[in-house]
Scaffold this motif. Sequence first.
Motif, PDB file in Angstrom:
ATOM      1  N   TYR A 192      31.236  44.001  33.700  1.00 55.63           N
ATOM      2  CA  TYR A 192      32.435  44.058  34.541  1.00 55.63           C
ATOM      3  C   TYR A 192      33.692  44.323  33.715  1.00 55.63           C
ATOM      4  O   TYR A 192      34.547  45.114  34.095  1.00 55.63           O
ATOM      5  CB  TYR A 192      32.574  42.746  35.319  1.00 55.63           C
ATOM      6  CG  TYR A 192      33.751  42.699  36.253  1.00 55.63           C
ATOM      7  CD1 TYR A 192      33.829  43.535  37.368  1.00 55.63           C
ATOM      8  CD2 TYR A 192      34.796  41.809  36.038  1.00 55.63           C
ATOM      9  CE1 TYR A 192      34.908  43.482  38.234  1.00 55.63           C
ATOM     10  CE2 TYR A 192      35.882  41.746  36.899  1.00 55.63           C
ATOM     11  CZ  TYR A 192      35.928  42.591  37.992  1.00 55.63           C
ATOM     12  OH  TYR A 192      37.012  42.541  38.843  1.00 55.63           O
ATOM     13  N   TYR A 193      33.811  43.671  32.563  1.00 53.87           N
ATOM     14  CA  TYR A 193      35.013  43.802  31.739  1.00 53.87           C
ATOM     15  C   TYR A 193      34.871  44.808  30.594  1.00 53.87           C
ATOM     16  O   TYR A 193      35.717  44.841  29.701  1.00 53.87           O
ATOM     17  CB  TYR A 193      35.411  42.443  31.161  1.00 53.87           C
ATOM     18  CG  TYR A 193      36.038  41.525  32.185  1.00 53.87           C
ATOM     19  CD1 TYR A 193      37.284  41.806  32.728  1.00 53.87           C
ATOM     20  CD2 TYR A 193      35.380  40.385  32.611  1.00 53.87           C
ATOM     21  CE1 TYR A 193      37.863  40.970  33.665  1.00 53.87           C
ATOM     22  CE2 TYR A 193      35.947  39.537  33.555  1.00 53.87           C
ATOM     23  CZ  TYR A 193      37.188  39.836  34.075  1.00 53.87           C
ATOM     24  OH  TYR A 193      37.756  39.007  35.008  1.00 53.87           O
ATOM     25  N   ALA A 194      33.857  45.654  30.623  1.00 53.64           N
ATOM     26  CA  ALA A 194      33.553  46.574  29.515  1.00 53.64           C
ATOM     27  C   ALA A 194      34.751  47.397  29.051  1.00 53.64           C
ATOM     28  O   ALA A 194      34.929  47.624  27.859  1.00 53.64           O
ATOM     29  CB  ALA A 194      32.401  47.491  29.882  1.00 53.64           C
ATOM     30  N   THR A 195      35.598  47.845  29.956  1.00 53.19           N
ATOM     31  CA  THR A 195      36.733  48.699  29.583  1.00 53.19           C
ATOM     32  C   THR A 195      38.081  48.006  29.768  1.00 53.19           C
ATOM     33  O   THR A 195      39.115  48.656  29.733  1.00 53.19           O
ATOM     34  CB  THR A 195      36.715  50.000  30.412  1.00 53.19           C
ATOM     35  OG1 THR A 195      36.837  49.660  31.792  1.00 53.19           O
ATOM     36  CG2 THR A 195      35.436  50.783  30.174  1.00 53.19           C
ATOM     37  N   SER A 196      38.063  46.707  29.978  1.00 55.52           N
ATOM     38  CA  SER A 196      39.304  45.976  30.256  1.00 55.52           C
ATOM     39  C   SER A 196      39.764  45.187  29.039  1.00 55.52           C
ATOM     40  O   SER A 196      39.006  44.386  28.498  1.00 55.52           O
ATOM     41  CB  SER A 196      39.096  45.011  31.427  1.00 55.52           C
ATOM     42  OG  SER A 196      38.726  45.711  32.593  1.00 55.52           O
ATOM     43  N   PRO A 197      41.015  45.369  28.639  1.00 56.54           N
ATOM     44  CA  PRO A 197      41.532  44.589  27.514  1.00 56.54           C
ATOM     45  C   PRO A 197      41.869  43.147  27.910  1.00 56.54           C
ATOM     46  O   PRO A 197      41.971  42.271  27.068  1.00 56.54           O
ATOM     47  CB  PRO A 197      42.796  45.337  27.112  1.00 56.54           C
ATOM     48  CG  PRO A 197      43.227  46.046  28.355  1.00 56.54           C
ATOM     49  CD  PRO A 197      41.973  46.357  29.120  1.00 56.54           C
ATOM     50  N   LYS A 198      42.040  42.912  29.219  1.00 60.81           N
ATOM     51  CA  LYS A 198      42.409  41.600  29.712  1.00 60.81           C
ATOM     52  C   LYS A 198      41.623  41.290  30.974  1.00 60.81           C
ATOM     53  O   LYS A 198      41.276  42.181  31.732  1.00 60.81           O
ATOM     54  CB  LYS A 198      43.901  41.567  30.042  1.00 60.81           C
ATOM     55  CG  LYS A 198      44.632  40.443  29.397  1.00 60.81           C
ATOM     56  CD  LYS A 198      46.091  40.490  29.678  1.00 60.81           C
ATOM     57  CE  LYS A 198      46.775  40.065  28.383  1.00 60.81           C
ATOM     58  NZ  LYS A 198      48.173  39.898  28.533  1.00 60.81           N
ATOM     59  N   GLY A 199      41.395  40.006  31.186  1.00 62.49           N
ATOM     60  CA  GLY A 199      40.735  39.568  32.402  1.00 62.49           C
ATOM     61  C   GLY A 199      41.496  38.404  33.003  1.00 62.49           C
ATOM     62  O   GLY A 199      42.292  37.739  32.330  1.00 62.49           O
ATOM     63  N   TYR A 200      41.239  38.165  34.276  1.00 57.87           N
ATOM     64  CA  TYR A 200      41.930  37.112  35.015  1.00 57.87           C
ATOM     65  C   TYR A 200      40.903  36.306  35.789  1.00 57.87           C
ATOM     66  O   TYR A 200      39.989  36.859  36.389  1.00 57.87           O
ATOM     67  CB  TYR A 200      42.962  37.716  35.975  1.00 57.87           C
ATOM     68  CG  TYR A 200      43.925  38.603  35.251  1.00 57.87           C
ATOM     69  CD1 TYR A 200      45.053  38.066  34.638  1.00 57.87           C
ATOM     70  CD2 TYR A 200      43.685  39.962  35.119  1.00 57.87           C
ATOM     71  CE1 TYR A 200      45.922  38.880  33.921  1.00 57.87           C
ATOM     72  CE2 TYR A 200      44.549  40.778  34.405  1.00 57.87           C
ATOM     73  CZ  TYR A 200      45.664  40.230  33.820  1.00 57.87           C
ATOM     74  OH  TYR A 200      46.521  41.029  33.106  1.00 57.87           O
ATOM     75  N   GLY A 201      41.074  35.020  35.763  1.00 56.29           N
ATOM     76  CA  GLY A 201      40.207  34.132  36.510  1.00 56.29           C
ATOM     77  C   GLY A 201      41.021  33.319  37.491  1.00 56.29           C
ATOM     78  O   GLY A 201      41.990  32.664  37.102  1.00 56.29           O
ATOM     79  N   ILE A 202      40.655  33.393  38.754  1.00 48.92           N
ATOM     80  CA  ILE A 202      41.289  32.564  39.776  1.00 48.92           C
ATOM     81  C   ILE A 202      40.412  31.317  39.896  1.00 48.92           C
ATOM     82  O   ILE A 202      39.331  31.368  40.493  1.00 48.92           O
ATOM     83  CB  ILE A 202      41.379  33.287  41.134  1.00 48.92           C
ATOM     84  CG1 ILE A 202      42.085  34.640  41.004  1.00 48.92           C
ATOM     85  CG2 ILE A 202      42.084  32.397  42.162  1.00 48.92           C
ATOM     86  CD1 ILE A 202      41.963  35.518  42.254  1.00 48.92           C
ATOM     87  N   VAL A 203      40.841  30.237  39.277  1.00 47.37           N
ATOM     88  CA  VAL A 203      40.089  28.994  39.348  1.00 47.37           C
ATOM     89  C   VAL A 203      40.364  28.393  40.720  1.00 47.37           C
ATOM     90  O   VAL A 203      41.519  28.259  41.135  1.00 47.37           O
ATOM     91  CB  VAL A 203      40.476  28.026  38.222  1.00 47.37           C
ATOM     92  CG1 VAL A 203      39.691  26.724  38.332  1.00 47.37           C
ATOM     93  CG2 VAL A 203      40.240  28.690  36.861  1.00 47.37           C
ATOM     94  N   LEU A 204      39.281  28.045  41.415  1.00 48.28           N
ATOM     95  CA  LEU A 204      39.429  27.628  42.802  1.00 48.28           C
ATOM     96  C   LEU A 204      39.070  26.169  42.996  1.00 48.28           C
ATOM     97  O   LEU A 204      38.355  25.572  42.198  1.00 48.28           O
ATOM     98  CB  LEU A 204      38.579  28.520  43.703  1.00 48.28           C
ATOM     99  CG  LEU A 204      37.076  28.542  43.439  1.00 48.28           C
ATOM    100  CD1 LEU A 204      36.341  27.681  44.437  1.00 48.28           C
ATOM    101  CD2 LEU A 204      36.579  29.976  43.521  1.00 48.28           C
TER     102      LEU A 204
END
Length: 140
Positions: free
Chosen positions: A86-98
């Motif tokens: 999913y994050y292969a080409t992404s320099p940053k990721g975001y997590g919505i902790v629920l």
Amino acid sequence: MQNNTLLLSIRPEYAAKIFNGQKGVELRKVKPNLHPGDVVLVYVSSPIKELQGTFVVEKIIEAAPEELWEKVRHIAGISRQEFDSYYATSPKGYGIVLKTPLTLSNPISLTELKKLWQNFHPPQSYRYLTNFELALISPF
């Protein structure tokens, strides 16, 4: 600060994990404008096609994918391989902790949503709702 309400499209297998407690974070590539206490409405995508429930935002995590994985791996509800893909080409990721995931006692089908809300189209990823739009689909 005004609370945001987000309509989020989620694949059926991930929505099921949110509502059964196996997934405590929703992972995204684009940073949502959410804050603790904001509400997220969960629209389950094809083949289910219905508004199934809600959750409350506990916090947002922003990090490089490797760091994000270390922070969320126990609550991600996905494998490391799925995460890396999913994050292969992404320099940053975001997590919505629920927190507080709730399923609707009567989920609202896409057909019914279109009756309640003229020109309703499920978002490809997510969409912020106005108070007027929220009122159209209210059991909330």
